[in-house]
Design a protein around this motif. Structure first.
Motif, short mmCIF file in Angstrom:
data_model
loop_
_atom_site.label_atom_id
_atom_site.label_comp_id
_atom_site.label_asym_id
_atom_site.label_seq_id
_atom_site.Cartn_x
_atom_site.Cartn_y
_atom_site.Cartn_z
N ARG A 42 0.81 -1.21 0.00
CA ARG A 42 0.00 0.00 0.00
C ARG A 42 0.85 1.26 0.00
O ARG A 42 0.38 2.33 -0.36
CB ARG A 42 -0.91 0.00 1.23
N THR A 43 2.10 1.15 0.48
CA THR A 43 2.94 2.34 0.60
C THR A 43 4.11 2.31 -0.37
O THR A 43 5.06 3.05 -0.21
CB THR A 43 3.46 2.46 2.05
N GLU A 44 4.06 1.42 -1.35
CA GLU A 44 5.14 1.31 -2.31
C GLU A 44 5.25 2.59 -3.12
O GLU A 44 4.26 3.17 -3.56
CB GLU A 44 4.88 0.12 -3.23
N GLU A 45 6.47 3.04 -3.32
CA GLU A 45 6.72 4.25 -4.09
C GLU A 45 6.27 4.06 -5.54
O GLU A 45 6.59 3.04 -6.16
CB GLU A 45 8.22 4.58 -4.04
N PRO A 46 5.51 5.02 -6.09
CA PRO A 46 5.15 4.92 -7.50
C PRO A 46 6.38 4.83 -8.40
O PRO A 46 7.46 5.34 -8.04
CB PRO A 46 4.38 6.23 -7.74
N ALA A 47 6.24 4.21 -9.55
CA ALA A 47 7.37 4.01 -10.46
C ALA A 47 7.81 5.34 -11.05
O ALA A 47 7.00 6.12 -11.53
CB ALA A 47 6.97 3.05 -11.57
N GLU A 63 4.45 7.10 -12.14
CA GLU A 63 3.20 6.40 -12.47
C GLU A 63 2.77 5.57 -11.28
O GLU A 63 3.54 4.76 -10.76
CB GLU A 63 3.37 5.51 -13.70
N THR A 64 1.54 5.76 -10.83
CA THR A 64 1.01 5.01 -9.70
C THR A 64 0.52 3.64 -10.16
O THR A 64 0.42 3.36 -11.36
CB THR A 64 -0.14 5.75 -9.02
N GLU A 65 0.16 2.79 -9.20
CA GLU A 65 -0.37 1.47 -9.54
C GLU A 65 -1.67 1.56 -10.32
O GLU A 65 -2.01 0.68 -11.09
CB GLU A 65 -0.59 0.66 -8.26
N GLU A 66 -2.43 2.66 -10.11
CA GLU A 66 -3.68 2.86 -10.85
C GLU A 66 -3.44 3.38 -12.26
O GLU A 66 -4.38 3.54 -13.03
CB GLU A 66 -4.58 3.86 -10.11
N GLY A 67 -2.18 3.66 -12.60
CA GLY A 67 -1.86 4.16 -13.93
C GLY A 67 -1.95 5.66 -14.07
O GLY A 67 -1.94 6.19 -15.19
N ILE A 68 -2.04 6.38 -12.95
CA ILE A 68 -2.05 7.85 -12.99
C ILE A 68 -0.62 8.35 -13.13
O ILE A 68 0.25 7.98 -12.33
CB ILE A 68 -2.68 8.44 -11.71
N PHE A 226 -6.63 11.82 -8.36
CA PHE A 226 -5.51 12.76 -8.41
C PHE A 226 -4.98 13.02 -7.00
O PHE A 226 -3.77 12.95 -6.75
CB PHE A 226 -5.98 14.06 -9.07
N ARG A 227 -5.87 13.30 -6.08
CA ARG A 227 -5.47 13.56 -4.69
C ARG A 227 -4.80 12.32 -4.08
O ARG A 227 -3.79 12.42 -3.39
CB ARG A 227 -6.70 13.96 -3.87
N SER A 228 -5.37 11.14 -4.33
CA SER A 228 -4.78 9.90 -3.80
C SER A 228 -3.39 9.66 -4.37
O SER A 228 -2.48 9.21 -3.65
CB SER A 228 -5.68 8.70 -4.13
N ALA A 229 -3.20 9.95 -5.65
CA ALA A 229 -1.88 9.79 -6.27
C ALA A 229 -0.86 10.73 -5.60
O ALA A 229 0.29 10.34 -5.37
CB ALA A 229 -1.96 10.07 -7.77
N ILE A 230 -1.28 11.95 -5.29
CA ILE A 230 -0.39 12.89 -4.60
C ILE A 230 -0.03 12.37 -3.21
O ILE A 230 1.12 12.44 -2.78
CB ILE A 230 -1.05 14.28 -4.52
N LEU A 231 -1.00 11.78 -2.52
CA LEU A 231 -0.74 11.25 -1.19
C LEU A 231 0.18 10.03 -1.21
O LEU A 231 0.78 9.68 -0.19
CB LEU A 231 -2.06 10.88 -0.50
N GLU A 232 0.31 9.39 -2.36
CA GLU A 232 1.22 8.25 -2.48
C GLU A 232 2.68 8.67 -2.59
O GLU A 232 3.59 7.85 -2.43
CB GLU A 232 0.87 7.40 -3.71
N LYS A 234 6.26 9.73 -1.86
CA LYS A 234 7.14 9.65 -0.70
C LYS A 234 8.10 10.83 -0.77
O LYS A 234 8.78 11.05 -1.75
CB LYS A 234 7.94 8.35 -0.73
N GLU A 235 8.15 11.60 0.28
CA GLU A 235 9.02 12.76 0.34
C GLU A 235 9.89 12.68 1.59
O GLU A 235 9.43 12.25 2.65
CB GLU A 235 8.19 14.05 0.41
N PRO A 236 11.15 13.13 1.49
CA PRO A 236 11.94 13.24 2.71
C PRO A 236 11.31 14.27 3.65
O PRO A 236 11.52 14.23 4.85
CB PRO A 236 13.31 13.71 2.20
N ASP A 237 10.57 15.17 3.08
CA ASP A 237 9.82 16.15 3.85
C ASP A 237 8.36 15.98 3.44
O ASP A 237 8.00 16.13 2.29
CB ASP A 237 10.30 17.56 3.55
N SER A 238 7.49 15.65 4.37
CA SER A 238 6.13 15.24 4.04
C SER A 238 5.29 16.40 3.52
O SER A 238 5.47 17.55 3.92
CB SER A 238 5.46 14.62 5.26
N LEU A 239 4.36 16.07 2.65
CA LEU A 239 3.46 17.07 2.09
C LEU A 239 2.46 17.50 3.15
O LEU A 239 1.96 16.69 3.93
CB LEU A 239 2.74 16.49 0.88
#
Length: 274
Positions: A42-47, A63-68, A226-232, A234-239
């Motif tokens: 669930r927390t895997e970094e998008p490609a 690219e997220t798992e949903e293809g976004i 779109f919002r879910s893709a942004i939440l996926e 991973k940042e060294p500094d969180s959004l």
């Protein structure tokens, strides 16, 4: 008293199978491992499709798992300017993304720098002084205090900053990145257009380190996707927080050789990078 049941070997036959400590430990380890695998999935970094870094900004497409597919420019807020262009972002010659909502020559989203709307006079209709009709999420950079925020306001008069000669404010629709429980209701109250439709999307968010992320999708998706893709991400500094900007054919980006034209239409205003 009745005799205990005896197996063919002569040993008592219990009604329930009993496991030894080693078997129970193995079962616990298997359950924990399975739960960890689900959590990691669930927390895997998008490609990452592409990425590069310059002195004043970085870019990546993922690219997220949903293809976004998201295209993300990360920079400092002091490098950004709100600019009227009246054309396609890719033809502007200025790196950046499209801004807020508009109709013909009128801005319907706030776009103000230092108490000066970018498309006319203060308090003028369509000048960028107002978020038309409704209080809406507005992305604010307070240059004097070097802080970022999203404020739900109707006009530039309501924006809270330390120094009115040192700020900019870009109107949009609140994302409420920290509030999964209310974001939809808040977006509906702010009249997010076509939130459930699959359309190209644009947004801007900020992180705990004071960076701004300018984000454009090149795949059509709902506002929730779109919002879910942004939440996926991973940042060294969180959004921390962000806003939806104008979308669909207006979703445009220019950066070096990266060009997203939307449907080719002209937009009235962009968020440009110096």
């Amino acid at each position: 008293m009745a005799p205990a049941a005896v197996s063919q070997s002569g040993a008592p036959s219990p009604n329930k199978r009993r496991y030894g400590p080693a078997v129970w430990l193995l079962l616990v380890i298997m359950v924990v491992a399975a739960a960890a695998a689900v959590l990691l999935s669930r927390t895997e970094e998008p490609a990452v499709i592409d990425a590069f870094t310059r002195e004043s900004y970085s870019y990546r497409s993922i690219e997220t798992e949903e293809g976004i597919i998201l295209h993300i420019i990360k920079t400092k807020p002091e490098r950004l300017r709100l600019v009227v262009i009246g054309g396609n972002v890719t033809a502007s010659g200025r790196p950046g993304i499209n801004g807020g909502f508009f109709w013909e020559g009128h801005l319907l989203s706030m776009a103000v720098e230092n108490d000066k709307p970018v498309n006319g006079k203060p308090k003028g209709y369509g000048s960028g002084w107002f978020n038309a009709k409704y209080p809406r999420g507005t992305f604010v950079y307070d240059g004097a205090s070097h802080t970022l925020s999203v404020q739900v306001v109707s006009s530039a008069d309501e924006v809270q900053v330390s120094d009115r000669s040192d700020y900019w404010a870009q109107g949009g629709i609140s994302m409420n990145l920290q509030r999964d429980d209310i974001w939809k209701q808040a977006a509906e109250a702010e009249k997010l257009p076509f939130g459930g439709d699959k359309r190209l999307r644009t947004g801007m968010v900020y992180d705990e380190e004071g960076n701004v992320h300018l984000i454009v999708s090149s795949v059509k998706c709902s506002a929730e996707q779109f919002r879910s893709a942004i939440l996926e991400l991973k940042e060294p500094d969180s959004l921390v927080e962000g806003v939806f900007l104008d979308g669909d054919g207006s979703s445009q980006l220019l950066l070096e050789n990266v060009k997203l034209t939307g449907d080719g239409r002209p937009v009235l205003q962009m968020i440009g990078m110096e």
